[in-house]
Design a protein around this motif. Structure first.
Motif, short mmCIF file in Angstrom:
data_model
loop_
_atom_site.label_atom_id
_atom_site.label_comp_id
_atom_site.label_asym_id
_atom_site.label_seq_id
_atom_site.Cartn_x
_atom_site.Cartn_y
_atom_site.Cartn_z
N GLY A 54 -13.97 51.45 -51.10
CA GLY A 54 -14.42 51.95 -49.81
C GLY A 54 -14.30 53.46 -49.71
O GLY A 54 -15.17 54.14 -49.14
N SER A 55 -13.22 54.03 -50.26
CA SER A 55 -13.03 55.48 -50.23
C SER A 55 -14.13 56.19 -51.01
O SER A 55 -14.65 57.24 -50.57
N VAL A 56 -14.50 55.65 -52.16
CA VAL A 56 -15.58 56.24 -52.95
C VAL A 56 -16.88 56.25 -52.16
O VAL A 56 -17.61 57.26 -52.13
N PHE B 291 -9.60 54.31 -59.14
CA PHE B 291 -10.25 53.00 -59.02
C PHE B 291 -10.23 52.27 -60.35
O PHE B 291 -9.85 51.09 -60.44
N ALA B 292 -10.65 52.95 -61.40
CA ALA B 292 -10.71 52.34 -62.73
C ALA B 292 -9.32 51.92 -63.21
O ALA B 292 -9.14 50.84 -63.78
N GLY B 293 -8.32 52.78 -62.99
CA GLY B 293 -6.97 52.45 -63.43
C GLY B 293 -6.40 51.25 -62.71
O GLY B 293 -5.79 50.36 -63.32
N ALA C 201 -13.18 38.50 -56.38
CA ALA C 201 -12.85 39.69 -55.59
C ALA C 201 -13.74 40.86 -55.98
O ALA C 201 -14.19 41.63 -55.11
N LEU C 202 -14.03 41.00 -57.26
CA LEU C 202 -14.89 42.10 -57.72
C LEU C 202 -16.30 41.96 -57.14
O LEU C 202 -16.90 42.95 -56.69
N LEU C 203 -16.84 40.74 -57.12
CA LEU C 203 -18.16 40.52 -56.55
C LEU C 203 -18.19 40.89 -55.07
O LEU C 203 -19.12 41.55 -54.59
N VAL C 204 -17.17 40.45 -54.35
CA VAL C 204 -17.10 40.72 -52.91
C VAL C 204 -16.94 42.21 -52.65
O VAL C 204 -17.60 42.78 -51.75
N VAL C 205 -16.09 42.87 -53.40
CA VAL C 205 -15.84 44.31 -53.21
C VAL C 205 -17.11 45.12 -53.49
O VAL C 205 -17.49 46.00 -52.71
N LEU C 206 -17.78 44.82 -54.59
CA LEU C 206 -18.99 45.57 -54.93
C LEU C 206 -20.11 45.32 -53.91
O LEU C 206 -20.84 46.24 -53.53
N TYR D 179 0.24 40.85 -54.58
CA TYR D 179 0.90 41.47 -53.43
C TYR D 179 1.02 42.98 -53.49
O TYR D 179 1.13 43.62 -52.43
N LEU D 180 1.04 43.59 -54.66
CA LEU D 180 1.46 44.99 -54.75
C LEU D 180 0.28 45.96 -54.81
O LEU D 180 -0.76 45.67 -55.42
N LEU D 181 0.46 47.12 -54.19
CA LEU D 181 -0.60 48.11 -54.02
C LEU D 181 -1.21 48.60 -55.33
O LEU D 181 -2.44 48.71 -55.40
N PRO D 182 -0.44 48.93 -56.37
CA PRO D 182 -1.08 49.45 -57.58
C PRO D 182 -2.16 48.53 -58.14
O PRO D 182 -3.13 49.02 -58.73
N PHE D 183 -2.01 47.23 -57.94
CA PHE D 183 -2.98 46.27 -58.48
C PHE D 183 -4.12 45.95 -57.52
O PHE D 183 -5.13 45.40 -57.94
N ARG D 184 -3.95 46.28 -56.22
CA ARG D 184 -4.99 45.99 -55.24
C ARG D 184 -5.66 47.25 -54.69
O ARG D 184 -6.63 47.17 -53.93
N ALA D 185 -5.15 48.42 -55.08
CA ALA D 185 -5.67 49.68 -54.52
C ALA D 185 -7.15 49.87 -54.83
O ALA D 185 -7.87 50.52 -54.07
N TRP D 186 -7.64 49.31 -55.94
CA TRP D 186 -9.04 49.50 -56.31
C TRP D 186 -10.00 48.99 -55.23
O TRP D 186 -11.10 49.53 -55.07
N GLU D 187 -9.56 47.99 -54.46
CA GLU D 187 -10.42 47.46 -53.41
C GLU D 187 -10.56 48.46 -52.26
O GLU D 187 -11.65 48.64 -51.71
#
Length: 672
Positions: free
Chosen positions: A225-227, A193-195, A269-274, A213-221
């Motif tokens: 949920g996984s955490v 997540f942090a990376g 996006a960070l506000l919405v995700v958290l 568009y790419l997963l490495p940059f959006r995987a944290w979102e």
């Protein structure tokens, strides 16, 4: 996007009664998650209907990412922990859940494309379909996101980028959870997540399209949920006070209404995700009021609704030359709700209820492959049978002498960007300078070197900031123009400097979010939302004086008359008998409207023309009759969009307008 419904746990792993709300076809449904899905899909719907209705509605996709990460991780992690996880069964279940509705959407979109897309647009549709079927549409769309690529609003399968991104995550998650099983699963997920978050926030300034568009940059979102899922499955699951959950819900809704003005994915996006992650830890009872039940309903149909709504909007964008009227958009949204309900009842639920036996899996796989073969056969037939004469080059990007001449970094006089080894002319500017290269290259009396960068006009010290062209890009534009000036200082053999640009980005209010400005006497640029037009003129005067002091001449080429509609698309649709509402007869350009847009440039030309060694050239006398401007000349389509010239159109105008002869005269005759 919405793609996962929480599956029922095997009898050995009963659900907590606190979290279980409904059971349908063996699937346990949490009403609070369905409500969040409903909020998210309605946010996306309202945003696409009219951005002003919900400015942050695009963040609904980020909500879906968290929900999907949470739900899929719960299912996999429990099975992995108990040693009963089967990768093959997991993939089959995902296909059974995701593909039927997706196939239905693809077939529906193919029907729409057959009736409403030009044959050349159909070729792009086939590429996007292939990307969707191979779970790589995010990569396909990323590669189609350049300056000259088709508008995203016209791509029927644009929304499938999030599907592919999620599916890529689903394929990678089981090995990650297996790896974490040998150590600390939560720690591994937090590290990833942090990376990913760090990569996203550091890359958004430099590679915004790739980050989007790419997963490495959006995987944290999804990892957020996984955490939450792993936390909830621990022996001592954390609890979040009710008041904190209500605060998180308030932050989520306020962010959708008032999103921060920053690149996306970013702070908003960070506000919405958290906020969504906080709501996932434990359950919150929203009750069964009419509003809550409405949200549950939209949550139930959210996957089909997300799939179906965008192709309807994209087709409308093809049909309307101007902005699609709001009543039409709202009508399409109502139609999308009705169609998605049918998809939910007739496609999603029946397939979800089918027991996943090996025989049925083979049957479903064979049926899916058969349907896709039929879809591709029809799509490829249309794509490979374009208009008489083959696929026109009119829709190809016009980079001038080559793609490498659209510089990303500082200017370097590459051999590929010179029409001769000893050029005497410098072509400098943005994409409206690029499209002049074909005109200049068709003669042999003089050679030129191309120094161009998309959207970056030849105005030293001033660069627009808009959308993906952020402050980092604006700084690169300033550096690019500085490097061109250094090239001029080092090459006295350059006798003529041609400045080509749209220019409008510096003179029309609302064309940019802001500007990075550095006066010629300053060392450090400053950001401003209001550009002082006198700075543009002063910096150009300084440039002109520097260029002409050594005997050079400067020629400012005005852009050809442009329109608010896609001229090339209009001509194509007219030739193929397809509707294009709001375009004038013959796709002609209103001259008065075009001149009004270029009023700032006209004023600039009047102020610079008295300077010694400064000249200007316009295509308007050839193309316009006082009322209308033609989009074609002797059967040649001049435009590839609203204002850029096609390569053939550029060559035609270079010859018919006398541009090359005019340049030749400037190089051989002294004085004005």
């Amino acid at each position: 996007m919405p793609s996962v419904t929480e599956t029922g746990i095997r009898p050995a792993l009963p659900f907590s009664p606190v979290l279980a709300r409904r059971v349908e076809h063996g699937h346990v449904i949490r009403d609070d998650i369905q409500l969040l899905r409903g909020v998210a899909v309605l946010a996306v719907l309202l945003y696409h209907a009219d951005k002003s209705l919900l400015p942050g509605g695009y963040l609904g996709v980020d909500v879906f990412f968290v929900l999907s990460g949470f739900l899929i991780t719960r299912n996999i992690y429990r099975a992995v922990s108990c040693g009963i996880f089967s990768y093959g069964a997991f993939i089959a279940d995902r296909f059974r859940r995701l593909l039927p509705a997706c196939y239905a959407m693809l077939l529906f979109s193919a029907v729409l494309a057959t009736f409403f897309l030009t044959r050349q647009d159909m070729a792009e549709f086939v590429k996007q379909t292939l990307g969707t079927l191979t779970f790589s549409s995010n990569i396909v769309l990323w590669r189609q996101s350049g300056y000259f690529d088709g508008a995203s609003s016209l791509k029927l399968l644009l929304h499938t980028w999030s599907l592919s991104l999620e599916e890529q995550y689903y394929l990678l998650l089981p090995p990650i959870l297996y790896l974490g099983r040998r150590g600390n699963t939560l720690g591994l997920l937090l590290l990833l997540f942090a990376g990913s978050l760090a990569a996203c926030f550091s890359g958004i300034l430099y590679k915004p399209s790739a980050v989007f568009y790419l997963l490495p940059f959006r995987a944290w979102e999804l990892l957020a949920g996984s955490v939450c899922a792993v936390l909830m499955l621990r022996e001592r699951a954390p609890t979040v006070p009710h008041v904190f959950k209500l605060a998180a819900l308030a932050v989520l809704l306020l962010t959708l209404i008032f999103p921060p003005t920053a690149p996306h994915p970013g702070p908003s996006a960070l506000l919405v995700v958290l906020s969504t992650a906080i709501l996932m830890v434990g359950a919150i009872d929203f009750g069964h009021s009419p509003l809550a039940r409405g949200m549950y309903f939209f949550g139930d149909i959210s996957y089909s609704l997300y799939l179906i709504h965008w192709p309807l909007i994209a087709v409308a964008n093809h049909v309307y030359a101007d902005i699609v009227p709001i009543p039409v958009r709202l009508g399409l949204m109502i139609a999308a709700v009705a169609l998605s309900y049918l998809s939910f009842r007739l496609v999603e639920q029946p397939f979800r209820a089918v027991a996943s036996t090996p025989r049925r899996r083979v049957f479903m796989l064979a049926s899916g492959i058969g349907a896709l073969v039929m879809l591709f056969a029809s799509g490829l037939y249309v794509a490979r049978n374009p208009l008489p004469g083959g696929r026109a080059a009119s829709d190809a990007p016009n980079y001038g002498l080559g793609r490498t001449c659209a510089f990303d970094a500082e200017f370097v006089a590459r051999p590929a960007c010179q029409s001769s080894p000893t050029p005497s002319v410098l072509l400098w500017g943005d994409s409206y300078a690029m499209h002049l290269a074909d005109a200049l290259a068709q003669q042999e009396r003089f050679g030129f070197v191309q120094a161009t960068k998309s959207l970056c006009g030849p105005v030293p010290g001033v660069a627009p900031v808009t959308g993906a062209y952020n402050a980092s890009w604006a700084q690169s534009c300033l550096s690019f123009n500085d490097s061109v000036i250094r090239y001029l200082d080092a090459h006295p053999e350059i006798r003529l400097v041609i400045l080509g640009s749209k220019w409008r980005q510096y003179f029309v209010s609302g064309n940019a979010d802001g500007f990075l400005v550095r006066r010629m006497s300053d060392a450090v640029p400053a950001f401003t939302t209001m550009l002082d037009r006198n700075i543009v003129e002063a910096n150009l005067r300084t440039l002109v004086s520097r260029a002409t002091s050594s005997g050079r001449k400067v020629l400012i080429v005005l852009p050809p008359p442009s329109s608010d509609f896609n001229i090339y698309q209009c001509l194509q649709r007219e030739r193929e008998g397809l509707p294009y509402v709001g375009a004038p007869d013959g796709c002609q350009i209103d001259e008065a409207a075009a001149m009004l847009k270029d009023a700032g440039l006209s004023a600039l030309i009047r102020h610079l023309s008295p300077l010694e060694g400064v000249y200007s050239f316009s295509f308007r006398p050839l193309l316009c009759d006082g009322k209308r401007c033609r989009p074609e000349f002797d059967g040649v389509s001049l435009y590839r969009d609203e204002g850029h010239l096609t390569p053939r159109g550029s060559r035609t105008l270079g010859k018919q307008s006398g541009l090359n002869a005019y340049i030749d005269g400037l190089l051989t005759v002294n004085g004005k």
